[in-house]
Write a protein that holds these residues in place. Sequence first.
Motif, PDB file in Angstrom:
ATOM      1  N   ASN A  18      50.709  25.983  67.462  1.00 11.86           N
ATOM      2  CA  ASN A  18      49.348  25.464  67.665  1.00 11.86           C
ATOM      3  C   ASN A  18      48.283  26.545  67.560  1.00 11.86           C
ATOM      4  O   ASN A  18      47.279  26.517  68.283  1.00 11.86           O
ATOM      5  N   VAL A  19      48.490  27.491  66.700  1.00 14.40           N
ATOM      6  CA  VAL A  19      47.472  28.511  66.451  1.00 14.40           C
ATOM      7  C   VAL A  19      46.423  27.908  65.518  1.00 14.40           C
ATOM      8  O   VAL A  19      46.765  27.372  64.464  1.00 14.40           O
ATOM      9  N   GLN A  20      45.176  28.001  65.911  1.00 16.36           N
ATOM     10  CA  GLN A  20      44.105  27.512  65.054  1.00 16.36           C
ATOM     11  C   GLN A  20      43.775  28.593  64.031  1.00 16.36           C
ATOM     12  O   GLN A  20      43.645  29.762  64.388  1.00 16.36           O
ATOM     13  N   PHE A  21      43.671  28.205  62.770  1.00 16.65           N
ATOM     14  CA  PHE A  21      43.312  29.202  61.749  1.00 16.65           C
ATOM     15  C   PHE A  21      42.495  28.562  60.644  1.00 16.65           C
ATOM     16  O   PHE A  21      42.560  27.351  60.422  1.00 16.65           O
ATOM     17  N   GLU A  22      41.733  29.425  59.992  1.00 14.08           N
ATOM     18  CA  GLU A  22      40.976  28.982  58.825  1.00 14.08           C
ATOM     19  C   GLU A  22      41.922  29.035  57.634  1.00 14.08           C
ATOM     20  O   GLU A  22      42.520  30.072  57.361  1.00 14.08           O
ATOM     21  N   ASP A  23      42.052  27.922  56.962  1.00 10.39           N
ATOM     22  CA  ASP A  23      43.011  27.754  55.883  1.00 10.39           C
ATOM     23  C   ASP A  23      42.509  28.471  54.622  1.00 10.39           C
ATOM     24  O   ASP A  23      41.482  28.100  54.067  1.00 10.39           O
ATOM     25  N   CYS A  24      43.251  29.492  54.171  1.00 10.71           N
ATOM     26  CA  CYS A  24      42.828  30.240  52.982  1.00 10.71           C
ATOM     27  C   CYS A  24      43.955  30.290  51.955  1.00 10.71           C
ATOM     28  O   CYS A  24      44.602  31.331  51.775  1.00 10.71           O
ATOM     29  N   PRO A  25      44.228  29.169  51.285  1.00  9.08           N
ATOM     30  CA  PRO A  25      45.293  29.189  50.275  1.00  9.08           C
ATOM     31  C   PRO A  25      44.933  30.098  49.102  1.00  9.08           C
ATOM     32  O   PRO A  25      43.765  30.198  48.720  1.00  9.08           O
ATOM     33  N   VAL A  26      45.932  30.782  48.580  1.00  7.53           N
ATOM     34  CA  VAL A  26      45.754  31.716  47.459  1.00  7.53           C
ATOM     35  C   VAL A  26      46.753  31.301  46.371  1.00  7.53           C
ATOM     36  O   VAL A  26      47.961  31.311  46.615  1.00  7.53           O
ATOM     37  N   ALA A  27      46.259  30.922  45.207  1.00  5.92           N
ATOM     38  CA  ALA A  27      47.171  30.464  44.146  1.00  5.92           C
ATOM     39  C   ALA A  27      47.707  31.664  43.372  1.00  5.92           C
ATOM     40  O   ALA A  27      47.047  32.194  42.472  1.00  5.92           O
ATOM     41  N   LEU A  28      48.919  32.071  43.727  1.00  6.02           N
ATOM     42  CA  LEU A  28      49.530  33.225  43.046  1.00  6.02           C
ATOM     43  C   LEU A  28      49.669  32.967  41.548  1.00  6.02           C
ATOM     44  O   LEU A  28      49.476  33.868  40.732  1.00  6.02           O
ATOM     45  N   ARG A  29      49.991  31.698  41.197  1.00  2.93           N
ATOM     46  CA  ARG A  29      50.208  31.383  39.776  1.00  2.93           C
ATOM     47  C   ARG A  29      48.948  31.577  38.939  1.00  2.93           C
ATOM     48  O   ARG A  29      49.004  31.764  37.731  1.00  2.93           O
ATOM     49  N   LYS A  30      47.788  31.521  39.622  1.00  4.58           N
ATOM     50  CA  LYS A  30      46.519  31.759  38.913  1.00  4.58           C
ATOM     51  C   LYS A  30      46.076  33.217  39.044  1.00  4.58           C
ATOM     52  O   LYS A  30      44.979  33.579  38.601  1.00  4.58           O
ATOM     53  N   GLY A  31      46.882  34.026  39.727  1.00  2.00           N
ATOM     54  CA  GLY A  31      46.536  35.442  39.878  1.00  2.00           C
ATOM     55  C   GLY A  31      45.379  35.682  40.833  1.00  2.00           C
ATOM     56  O   GLY A  31      44.692  36.708  40.737  1.00  2.00           O
ATOM     57  N   GLU A  32      45.163  34.740  41.759  1.00  2.00           N
ATOM     58  CA  GLU A  32      44.004  34.894  42.654  1.00  2.00           C
ATOM     59  C   GLU A  32      44.108  36.119  43.565  1.00  2.00           C
ATOM     60  O   GLU A  32      43.107  36.584  44.100  1.00  2.00           O
ATOM     61  N   HIS A  33      45.336  36.613  43.738  1.00  2.00           N
ATOM     62  CA  HIS A  33      45.538  37.802  44.577  1.00  2.00           C
ATOM     63  C   HIS A  33      45.323  39.090  43.797  1.00  2.00           C
ATOM     64  O   HIS A  33      45.357  40.179  44.371  1.00  2.00           O
ATOM     65  N   MET A  34      45.158  38.987  42.499  1.00  2.00           N
ATOM     66  CA  MET A  34      45.071  40.190  41.672  1.00  2.00           C
ATOM     67  C   MET A  34      43.625  40.620  41.386  1.00  2.00           C
ATOM     68  O   MET A  34      43.408  41.588  40.655  1.00  2.00           O
ATOM     69  N   THR A  35      42.658  39.936  41.960  1.00  2.00           N
ATOM     70  CA  THR A  35      41.267  40.314  41.708  1.00  2.00           C
ATOM     71  C   THR A  35      40.874  41.537  42.543  1.00  2.00           C
ATOM     72  O   THR A  35      41.481  41.818  43.582  1.00  2.00           O
ATOM     73  N   GLU A  36      39.862  42.242  42.078  1.00  2.00           N
ATOM     74  CA  GLU A  36      39.347  43.394  42.822  1.00  2.00           C
ATOM     75  C   GLU A  36      38.757  42.932  44.150  1.00  2.00           C
ATOM     76  O   GLU A  36      38.890  43.622  45.173  1.00  2.00           O
ATOM     77  N   GLU A  37      38.171  41.763  44.130  1.00  2.00           N
ATOM     78  CA  GLU A  37      37.575  41.210  45.360  1.00  2.00           C
ATOM     79  C   GLU A  37      38.655  40.989  46.427  1.00  2.00           C
ATOM     80  O   GLU A  37      38.453  41.326  47.603  1.00  2.00           O
TER      81      GLU A  37
END
Lengths: 226, 226
Positions: A25-44
Amino acid sequence: MSLKYYYDLMSQPSRALHIILKMSNVQFEDCPVALRKGEHMTEEFKQNVNRFQRVPCIIDDGLKLAESIAILRYLSAKGKIPEYLYPKYFLEQARVDEFLEWQHITLRITCSIYFRSIWLDPLLTGVRPSNEKIEKLKNLMEANLDIIENIWLQKTDFLTGQRLTVADIFAACEIEQTRLADYDVRIKYPKIKAWLKRVRAGCNPHYDNAHTYIYKISGTAPNAKL
Amino acid sequence: MSLKYYYDLMSQPSRALHIILKMSNVQFEDCPVALRKGEHMTEEFKQNVNRFQRVPCIIDDGLKLAESIAILRYLSAKGKIPEYLYPKYFLEQARVDEFLEWQHITLRITCSIYFRSIWLDPLLTGVRPSNEKIEKLKNLMEANLDIIENIWLQKTDFLTGQRLTVADIFAACEIEQTRLADYDVRIKYPKIKAWLKRVRAGCNPHYDNAHTYIYKISGTAPNAKL
């Protein structure tokens, strides 16, 4: 709500931590990252989220933290994870830690490489590995599945005792991933088969929710809703 | 003295934990295990010492525990490890844990495979790997050494801040192992070179004692006694 959780449900530790957060029951802000689109590979992403450009990771009150097990321990220290999932008593915690440290270069790496080589790489490159390579990778993986079956589950219903802990959740998520590579762990390993059912039952509905894509893509949804 | 420590100084995490125990003034019964003689592969070792048949491991007041980092955390919980080596404050501990969890399937696995393939396997089989294979394994290892150089050591003297912790000791022991495979990390990585000197200085005489065999076999003892 100050905790941001960055994850992709196609990533095994992302799923494990997602299940653990939901069960806790930890409350968190949902931040999905689509690895298949390379969203983790940006400089940002590298500058503002995770310098290692991987998931899962969190930002909590400004603290950026990577590595699922480090995140678990941090949240446990903050009192966010119930003791039944990750014990605070040091003797019980040591047994869970022993599994969490054991799995990295045994179960995790061999299941991951099997999955990647047989499912992900052919999808990206169009080239299927040779039968010889598949056999070699399967043997490496099964050497560790043998240890789960014969040592970790030798005398107990769960990996570190008679109760479900985070150890079971991390392990199950690695093993479920091999469904995508058409590997059915249930055929050869009766104890793992029964244990996976117990883990799923103990974690549902969060287990099935986190595995929606895995079930769908592999076409191997479990029969019974738990 | 109730703590028994089973180790082989040819094993990287065995060395790291040995250095940490010595720096922490933990009293232990010395239980060296000669991996080269297969002393860990006996049924007696499996039954009475470590069911996974690996080192390092401990027996403490009857508790059998494997996995170097689980052992470290257990001894820390018992108050045996000074806080400067493994912080108790959760924000500082999280940063050290992040490294300890990160290193398994990055630095540790790639340095280990490089060392095994280029030094150990040829010693056992008489067959040297192809140049192509050596190059591939070196690239995998250097991808992680790049991360140590450019991310972990980007702004700080040690991996997780301005002070030496167990993170540095575990990492240094992995990197020192590659000396045996004639790899000199100091050539390409100036920050790692300077950091290794600081780690050695911060841990000596225990660092040199634990590395005696590595220096001797590789013929690369550091110049200055620290």
